[in-house]
Design a protein around this motif. Sequence first.
Motif, PDB file in Angstrom:
ATOM      1  N   ILE A   5       0.835  -1.208   0.000  1.00 23.27           N
ATOM      2  CA  ILE A   5       0.000   0.000   0.000  1.00 23.27           C
ATOM      3  C   ILE A   5       0.866   1.252   0.000  1.00 23.27           C
ATOM      4  N   LYS A   6       1.965   1.235   0.740  1.00 27.46           N
ATOM      5  CA  LYS A   6       2.853   2.401   0.769  1.00 27.46           C
ATOM      6  C   LYS A   6       3.445   2.662  -0.616  1.00 27.46           C
ATOM      7  N   ARG A   7       3.893   1.594  -1.267  1.00 24.76           N
ATOM      8  CA  ARG A   7       4.480   1.740  -2.605  1.00 24.76           C
ATOM      9  C   ARG A   7       3.424   2.216  -3.606  1.00 24.76           C
ATOM     10  N   TRP A   8       2.216   1.656  -3.506  1.00 25.30           N
ATOM     11  CA  TRP A   8       1.122   2.056  -4.390  1.00 25.30           C
ATOM     12  C   TRP A   8       0.754   3.531  -4.180  1.00 25.30           C
ATOM     13  N   ALA A   9       0.699   3.981  -2.914  1.00 30.90           N
ATOM     14  CA  ALA A   9       0.343   5.370  -2.612  1.00 30.90           C
ATOM     15  C   ALA A   9       1.348   6.340  -3.222  1.00 30.90           C
ATOM     16  N   ASN A  10       2.627   5.982  -3.167  1.00 32.52           N
ATOM     17  CA  ASN A  10       3.646   6.834  -3.795  1.00 32.52           C
ATOM     18  C   ASN A  10       3.464   6.870  -5.310  1.00 32.52           C
ATOM     19  N   TYR A  11       3.051   5.728  -5.882  1.00 35.16           N
ATOM     20  CA  TYR A  11       2.860   5.635  -7.332  1.00 35.16           C
ATOM     21  C   TYR A  11       1.709   6.518  -7.809  1.00 35.16           C
ATOM     22  N   VAL A  12       0.600   6.519  -7.057  1.00 38.50           N
ATOM     23  CA  VAL A  12      -0.571   7.315  -7.464  1.00 38.50           C
ATOM     24  C   VAL A  12      -0.565   8.710  -6.827  1.00 38.50           C
ATOM     25  N   LYS A  13       0.549   9.027  -6.127  1.00 37.08           N
ATOM     26  CA  LYS A  13       0.759  10.368  -5.547  1.00 37.08           C
ATOM     27  C   LYS A  13      -0.316  10.729  -4.511  1.00 37.08           C
ATOM     28  N   LEU A  14      -0.582   9.770  -3.603  1.00 39.51           N
ATOM     29  CA  LEU A  14      -1.451  10.010  -2.452  1.00 39.51           C
ATOM     30  C   LEU A  14      -0.633   9.786  -1.183  1.00 39.51           C
ATOM     31  N   PRO A  15      -0.925  10.508  -0.097  1.00 35.86           N
ATOM     32  CA  PRO A  15      -0.169  10.305   1.144  1.00 35.86           C
ATOM     33  C   PRO A  15      -0.384   8.897   1.715  1.00 35.86           C
ATOM     34  N   ALA A  16       0.685   8.143   1.853  1.00 29.71           N
ATOM     35  CA  ALA A  16       0.575   6.791   2.427  1.00 29.71           C
ATOM     36  C   ALA A  16       0.075   6.834   3.870  1.00 29.71           C
ATOM     37  N   THR A  17       0.319   7.960   4.543  1.00 25.63           N
ATOM     38  CA  THR A  17      -0.111   8.096   5.942  1.00 25.63           C
ATOM     39  C   THR A  17      -1.628   8.074   6.087  1.00 25.63           C
ATOM     40  N   LEU A  70     -14.660   9.272   6.860  1.00 28.45           N
ATOM     41  CA  LEU A  70     -14.999  10.691   7.004  1.00 28.45           C
ATOM     42  C   LEU A  70     -13.877  11.537   7.598  1.00 28.45           C
ATOM     43  N   PHE A  71     -13.074  10.926   8.497  1.00 23.54           N
ATOM     44  CA  PHE A  71     -12.171  11.775   9.279  1.00 23.54           C
ATOM     45  C   PHE A  71     -10.692  11.428   9.173  1.00 23.54           C
ATOM     46  N   SER A  72     -10.339  10.298   8.568  1.00 23.45           N
ATOM     47  CA  SER A  72      -8.917   9.912   8.570  1.00 23.45           C
ATOM     48  C   SER A  72      -8.051  10.940   7.847  1.00 23.45           C
ATOM     49  N   HIS A  73      -8.545  11.479   6.709  1.00 27.21           N
ATOM     50  CA  HIS A  73      -7.729  12.443   5.972  1.00 27.21           C
ATOM     51  C   HIS A  73      -7.658  13.795   6.674  1.00 27.21           C
ATOM     52  N   LYS A  74      -8.573  14.021   7.645  1.00 26.99           N
ATOM     53  CA  LYS A  74      -8.534  15.271   8.408  1.00 26.99           C
ATOM     54  C   LYS A  74      -7.667  15.151   9.661  1.00 26.99           C
ATOM     55  N   LEU A  75      -7.662  13.972  10.264  1.00 23.40           N
ATOM     56  CA  LEU A  75      -6.962  13.782  11.533  1.00 23.40           C
ATOM     57  C   LEU A  75      -5.554  13.219  11.371  1.00 23.40           C
ATOM     58  N   LEU A  76      -5.279  12.580  10.227  1.00 25.82           N
ATOM     59  CA  LEU A  76      -3.949  12.011  10.008  1.00 25.82           C
ATOM     60  C   LEU A  76      -3.066  13.002   9.256  1.00 25.82           C
ATOM     61  N   PRO A  77      -1.754  12.944   9.474  1.00 28.08           N
ATOM     62  CA  PRO A  77      -0.853  13.882   8.794  1.00 28.08           C
ATOM     63  C   PRO A  77      -0.667  13.503   7.336  1.00 28.08           C
ATOM     64  N   ALA A  78      -0.311  14.494   6.524  1.00 28.99           N
ATOM     65  CA  ALA A  78       0.129  14.191   5.159  1.00 28.99           C
ATOM     66  C   ALA A  78       1.505  13.540   5.263  1.00 28.99           C
ATOM     67  N   ASN A  79       2.019  13.059   4.149  1.00 31.80           N
ATOM     68  CA  ASN A  79       3.295  12.332   4.174  1.00 31.80           C
ATOM     69  C   ASN A  79       4.369  13.109   4.902  1.00 31.80           C
ATOM     70  N   ARG A  80       5.042  12.426   5.830  1.00 32.28           N
ATOM     71  CA  ARG A  80       6.217  12.999   6.472  1.00 32.28           C
ATOM     72  C   ARG A  80       7.427  12.674   5.612  1.00 32.28           C
ATOM     73  N   PRO A  81       8.533  13.438   5.765  1.00 32.08           N
ATOM     74  CA  PRO A  81       9.720  13.165   4.945  1.00 32.08           C
ATOM     75  C   PRO A  81      10.158  11.714   5.049  1.00 32.08           C
ATOM     76  N   ASP A  82      10.393  11.110   3.915  1.00 34.47           N
ATOM     77  CA  ASP A  82      10.802   9.703   3.854  1.00 34.47           C
ATOM     78  C   ASP A  82      12.088   9.631   3.051  1.00 34.47           C
ATOM     79  N   ASN A  83      13.191   9.457   3.751  1.00 38.13           N
ATOM     80  CA  ASN A  83      14.497   9.511   3.091  1.00 38.13           C
ATOM     81  C   ASN A  83      15.044   8.126   2.779  1.00 38.13           C
TER      82      ASN A  83
END
Length: 514
Positions: A122-134, A195-208
């Motif tokens: 899911i993390k790899r897929w989220a990066n591929y479709v440019k959505l926050p994995a968080t 309803l609330f996960s995208h409001k209460l969870l952070p956007a992607n944090r730096p992933d180095n």
Amino acid sequence: MTFEIIIVLLTLIAMLAALVMDKMRPGMILFSAVVVFLCTGILTPKEMLEGFSNKGMITVAMLFLVSEGIRQSGALTQFIKKLLPQKQTTVFKAQLRLLPSIAFISAFLNNTPVVVIFAPIIKRWANYVKLPATYFLIPLSYVTILGGICTLIGTSTNLVVHSMIQEAGMKGFSMFELGKVGIFIAIAGIIYLFLFSHKLLPANRPDNTAIEDEENSSLHPVEAVLGARFPGINKRVSDFDFKRHYGAEVKELRRNGHTYTNLNNVRFREGDTLILLADDSFIQTWGESSVFIMLANGKDHEPAQKKKRWFALILLLIMIIGATIGELPAIQKLLPEGIRLDMFFFVSVTTVLMAWTKIFPPRKYTKYISWDILITIACAFAISKAMENSGVADLLAGYIIGLSHNYGPYVLLAAMFIITNIFTELITNNAAAALSFPLALSLSQQLGVSPMPFFVVICMAASASFSTPIGYQTNLIVQGIGNYKFTDFVRIGLPLNIITFLISVFVIPQIWEF
């Protein structure tokens, strides 16, 4: 207050403190408490050992192997790949496809392998479709918990409480009985996450993780989540020669949303996510080791044969349907005396068939069982018995009834949820159930009401570990891979705890009357 009551209370307090401070693995802490009860005569050797031969505990052990068979068959990997949208999409649309389906799967499989397989994909897929994995990883962990409360085999806690009910001489739960309340909690929880996960969870944090080795291009980053058996736990990174032990170099360590690159004075802890620089052989060598809970290198592994996947799924389906139908009174009447087609029967048959058809490697079967969980469960039965034998359960129940005065069983049901839920957030779900069960039994006896509502509320509360990453292993896994902070779990998890509490307290008495 008798000598036995004082000993049990002091031992339980010490046990809780040791669990909260993480002095040892939970199984050894509970076993230490049981030995104290044995030495003081509160438990007989027979009572101490009864948990180790309990059907529920052995059923949990074999369910680990069934889950491993499904994992190694590749069925889960193929499922999640087909489920993930391959075109540009929104967080809501993606969650609509993912969350209900994952909750359904986790109702029949151990949560940990589901999260271990799905999280990196899911993390790899989220990066591929440019959505926050968080926006997907904490919900992934939560829906496996929500799905697990809906069936008898969805979580080990349900089986533990079921076995304790049977030990007390009462009829336990059927396969889908807990779903009568669990489905309401699961649906409400999934809607809340929509309803609330995208409001209460952070956007992607730096992933180095894009670390490259200039001298050797064959090395690439690997994410590794440390398990309890990692030999460097509580040691400084600089004092533990990771490269000599595992042939990889530690470049970063992630914990509680922080990334450490200056590692000299940092100590390893269970649940830490390491960013390693390793070659292709690392995952092949350590992929099945219990030292690491999860390994991910951003690559897909070779899928198993299609026939193997289908056979594994057919076995799982037969196990679930067989255990459900086998519990029906009409079927039981047709069977000879001594044969019972329950979950224990079908999971035993399924495990043996998976071993002989090599769906999981039979020579390595001991690696796939979480022995600490089994020891915790076995000791839980003994601790529960000690609370009954000493009179501690009756004493605490009488005290709780005295505090609530004449508010009735509804208030006490709410109190049992809160007590169990606090225990499960601080220690482990099975230990929480062990401490709460004798209390619930004594409460119902002193009130003169049915104990079933209290038993069901223990199942719901012991699994509802949403507010901290430490209460459930799947929360620890996604914390590292998603680089979440502790406060992220509190922010999104506490309302989910409250939702579970409200539905449990209002719905359970309507189905299981006092």
